[in-house]
Design a protein around this motif. Structure first.
Motif, mmCIF file in Angstrom:
data_model
loop_
_atom_site.group_PDB
_atom_site.id
_atom_site.type_symbol
_atom_site.label_atom_id
_atom_site.label_comp_id
_atom_site.label_asym_id
_atom_site.label_seq_id
_atom_site.Cartn_x
_atom_site.Cartn_y
_atom_site.Cartn_z
ATOM 1 N N LEU A 96 0.810 -1.213 0.000
ATOM 2 C CA LEU A 96 0.000 0.000 0.000
ATOM 3 C C LEU A 96 0.848 1.271 0.000
ATOM 4 O O LEU A 96 0.408 2.314 -0.474
ATOM 5 N N LYS A 97 2.062 1.174 0.498
ATOM 6 C CA LYS A 97 2.943 2.346 0.544
ATOM 7 C C LYS A 97 3.274 2.846 -0.858
ATOM 8 O O LYS A 97 3.512 4.033 -1.049
ATOM 9 N N LYS A 98 3.240 1.973 -1.845
ATOM 10 C CA LYS A 98 3.478 2.384 -3.233
ATOM 11 C C LYS A 98 2.372 3.308 -3.741
ATOM 12 O O LYS A 98 2.526 3.968 -4.753
ATOM 13 N N TYR A 99 1.236 3.311 -3.034
ATOM 14 C CA TYR A 99 0.071 4.083 -3.449
ATOM 15 C C TYR A 99 -0.225 5.246 -2.506
ATOM 16 O O TYR A 99 -1.335 5.775 -2.488
ATOM 17 N N GLY A 100 0.769 5.642 -1.717
ATOM 18 C CA GLY A 100 0.638 6.808 -0.860
ATOM 19 C C GLY A 100 0.164 6.548 0.558
ATOM 20 O O GLY A 100 -0.043 7.483 1.324
ATOM 21 N N PHE A 101 -0.007 5.294 0.931
ATOM 22 C CA PHE A 101 -0.409 4.968 2.296
ATOM 23 C C PHE A 101 0.808 4.953 3.216
ATOM 24 O O PHE A 101 1.920 4.672 2.780
ATOM 25 N N LYS A 102 0.567 5.264 4.482
ATOM 26 C CA LYS A 102 1.569 5.126 5.543
ATOM 27 C C LYS A 102 0.846 4.537 6.750
ATOM 28 O O LYS A 102 -0.377 4.658 6.870
ATOM 29 N N THR A 103 1.603 3.948 7.663
ATOM 30 C CA THR A 103 0.975 3.472 8.894
ATOM 31 C C THR A 103 0.583 4.680 9.745
ATOM 32 O O THR A 103 1.140 5.766 9.600
ATOM 33 N N GLY A 104 -0.367 4.448 10.634
ATOM 34 C CA GLY A 104 -0.767 5.511 11.544
ATOM 35 C C GLY A 104 0.405 6.018 12.368
ATOM 36 O O GLY A 104 0.513 7.206 12.652
ATOM 37 N N ALA A 146 1.701 9.785 12.694
ATOM 38 C CA ALA A 146 1.837 10.411 14.015
ATOM 39 C C ALA A 146 3.265 10.907 14.230
ATOM 40 O O ALA A 146 3.477 12.027 14.705
ATOM 41 N N ASP A 147 4.249 10.094 13.850
ATOM 42 C CA ASP A 147 5.648 10.494 14.004
ATOM 43 C C ASP A 147 5.990 11.705 13.151
ATOM 44 O O ASP A 147 6.900 12.471 13.483
ATOM 45 N N ALA A 148 5.238 11.903 12.056
ATOM 46 C CA ALA A 148 5.451 13.063 11.187
ATOM 47 C C ALA A 148 4.742 14.302 11.741
ATOM 48 O O ALA A 148 4.814 15.379 11.152
ATOM 49 N N GLY A 149 4.054 14.151 12.892
ATOM 50 C CA GLY A 149 3.409 15.286 13.539
ATOM 51 C C GLY A 149 1.977 15.542 13.116
ATOM 52 O O GLY A 149 1.426 16.596 13.417
ATOM 53 N N GLU A 150 1.357 14.579 12.445
ATOM 54 C CA GLU A 150 -0.035 14.772 12.035
ATOM 55 C C GLU A 150 -0.966 14.516 13.209
ATOM 56 O O GLU A 150 -1.012 13.423 13.757
ATOM 57 N N ARG A 151 -1.716 15.544 13.572
ATOM 58 C CA ARG A 151 -2.525 15.517 14.793
ATOM 59 C C ARG A 151 -3.674 14.513 14.758
ATOM 60 O O ARG A 151 -4.158 14.107 15.807
ATOM 61 N N CYS A 152 -4.105 14.083 13.574
ATOM 62 C CA CYS A 152 -5.237 13.146 13.522
ATOM 63 C C CYS A 152 -4.852 11.746 14.003
ATOM 64 O O CYS A 152 -5.728 10.908 14.207
ATOM 65 N N TYR A 203 -5.440 7.576 19.715
ATOM 66 C CA TYR A 203 -5.367 7.100 18.330
ATOM 67 C C TYR A 203 -4.418 5.917 18.159
ATOM 68 O O TYR A 203 -4.253 5.413 17.059
ATOM 69 N N LYS A 204 -3.838 5.467 19.243
ATOM 70 C CA LYS A 204 -2.831 4.408 19.153
ATOM 71 C C LYS A 204 -3.364 3.134 18.499
ATOM 72 O O LYS A 204 -2.633 2.438 17.801
ATOM 73 N N TYR A 205 -4.641 2.834 18.690
ATOM 74 C CA TYR A 205 -5.207 1.616 18.094
ATOM 75 C C TYR A 205 -5.158 1.665 16.564
ATOM 76 O O TYR A 205 -5.224 0.631 15.907
ATOM 77 N N GLN A 206 -5.006 2.849 15.992
ATOM 78 C CA GLN A 206 -4.928 2.993 14.538
ATOM 79 C C GLN A 206 -3.488 3.042 14.012
ATOM 80 O O GLN A 206 -3.282 3.177 12.816
ATOM 81 N N HIS A 207 -2.517 2.936 14.880
ATOM 82 C CA HIS A 207 -1.117 3.088 14.461
ATOM 83 C C HIS A 207 -0.625 1.975 13.549
ATOM 84 O O HIS A 207 0.287 2.184 12.763
ATOM 85 N N GLU A 227 -8.576 24.398 11.328
ATOM 86 C CA GLU A 227 -7.362 24.451 12.151
ATOM 87 C C GLU A 227 -7.608 23.965 13.577
ATOM 88 O O GLU A 227 -6.712 23.465 14.226
ATOM 89 N N ASP A 228 -8.837 24.108 14.056
ATOM 90 C CA ASP A 228 -9.156 23.774 15.446
ATOM 91 C C ASP A 228 -9.407 22.291 15.690
ATOM 92 O O ASP A 228 -9.503 21.864 16.832
ATOM 93 N N TYR A 229 -9.565 21.508 14.634
ATOM 94 C CA TYR A 229 -9.952 20.112 14.794
ATOM 95 C C TYR A 229 -8.898 19.163 14.243
ATOM 96 O O TYR A 229 -8.134 19.514 13.357
ATOM 97 N N ASP A 230 -8.903 17.937 14.745
ATOM 98 C CA ASP A 230 -7.981 16.910 14.251
ATOM 99 C C ASP A 230 -8.702 15.951 13.306
ATOM 100 O O ASP A 230 -8.375 14.791 13.210
ATOM 101 N N ILE A 231 -9.686 16.466 12.584
ATOM 102 C CA ILE A 231 -10.492 15.655 11.676
ATOM 103 C C ILE A 231 -10.038 15.904 10.238
ATOM 104 O O ILE A 231 -10.173 17.017 9.725
ATOM 105 N N PRO A 232 -9.514 14.873 9.571
ATOM 106 C CA PRO A 232 -9.097 15.042 8.178
ATOM 107 C C PRO A 232 -10.307 15.217 7.253
ATOM 108 O O PRO A 232 -11.383 14.692 7.527
ATOM 109 N N CYS A 233 -10.113 15.945 6.146
ATOM 110 C CA CYS A 233 -11.196 16.125 5.165
ATOM 111 C C CYS A 233 -11.551 14.805 4.492
ATOM 112 O O CYS A 233 -12.723 14.470 4.382
ATOM 113 N N VAL A 234 -10.541 14.090 4.014
ATOM 114 C CA VAL A 234 -10.761 12.815 3.328
ATOM 115 C C VAL A 234 -9.712 11.822 3.819
ATOM 116 O O VAL A 234 -8.518 12.133 3.818
#
Length: 124
Positions: free
Chosen positions: A14-22, A26-32, A38-42, A63-70
């Motif tokens: 899946l990484k070939k298609y732009g996916f990364k593990t949770g 998280a390590d990249a600083g993405e708040r979602c 959120y550890k169960y999604q890592h 900016e106020d929420y940790d909810i991704p658009c898509v």
């Protein structure tokens, strides 16, 4: 009916298609995906609509929420494809914002990675 990654396909593909593990997000600083809640999604694999102004960052509803658009996720335990679209402070999400979903499903299907799961087989 749902879609899932076929048995025998290494989820690392899946990484070939732009996916990364949770954890990678998280390590990249993405708040979602940061924090204990959120550890169960890592271990899951995630792909997001990226911010138009900062293409290395996830697009959030505000900016106020940790909810991704898509968000497109593959849960490792079920290997199923999960898509979530959230709107806040916008008229709607659609058109080019959802191209990431249709394009990803098309690419994964063309590569032979996804299969359709009939409703009676889901969860097995």
């Amino acid at each position: 009916m749902s879609l899932r990654v076929k048995a025998g396909i290494d989820l690392e593909e899946l990484k070939k298609y732009g996916f990364k593990t949770g954890k990678e997000w998280a390590d990249a600083g993405e708040r979602c995906l940061e924090g204990i809640g959120y550890k169960y999604q890592h271990e899951w694999y995630h792909k997001f609509l990226m911010d138009a102004d900062e293409p290395s960052k996830i697009a959030y509803i505000a900016e106020d929420y940790d909810i991704p658009c898509v968000q497109i996720s593959v849960r490792t335990e079920h290997r199923d494809l999960y898509v979530d679209v959230a709107v806040e402070g916008t008229y709607h999400v659609g058109g080019s914002e959802l191209d990431i979903v249709t394009d990803t499903i098309y690419e994964l299907t063309q590569a032979g990675i996804l299969e359709v799961v009939p409703e009676e087989s889901e969860g097995k």
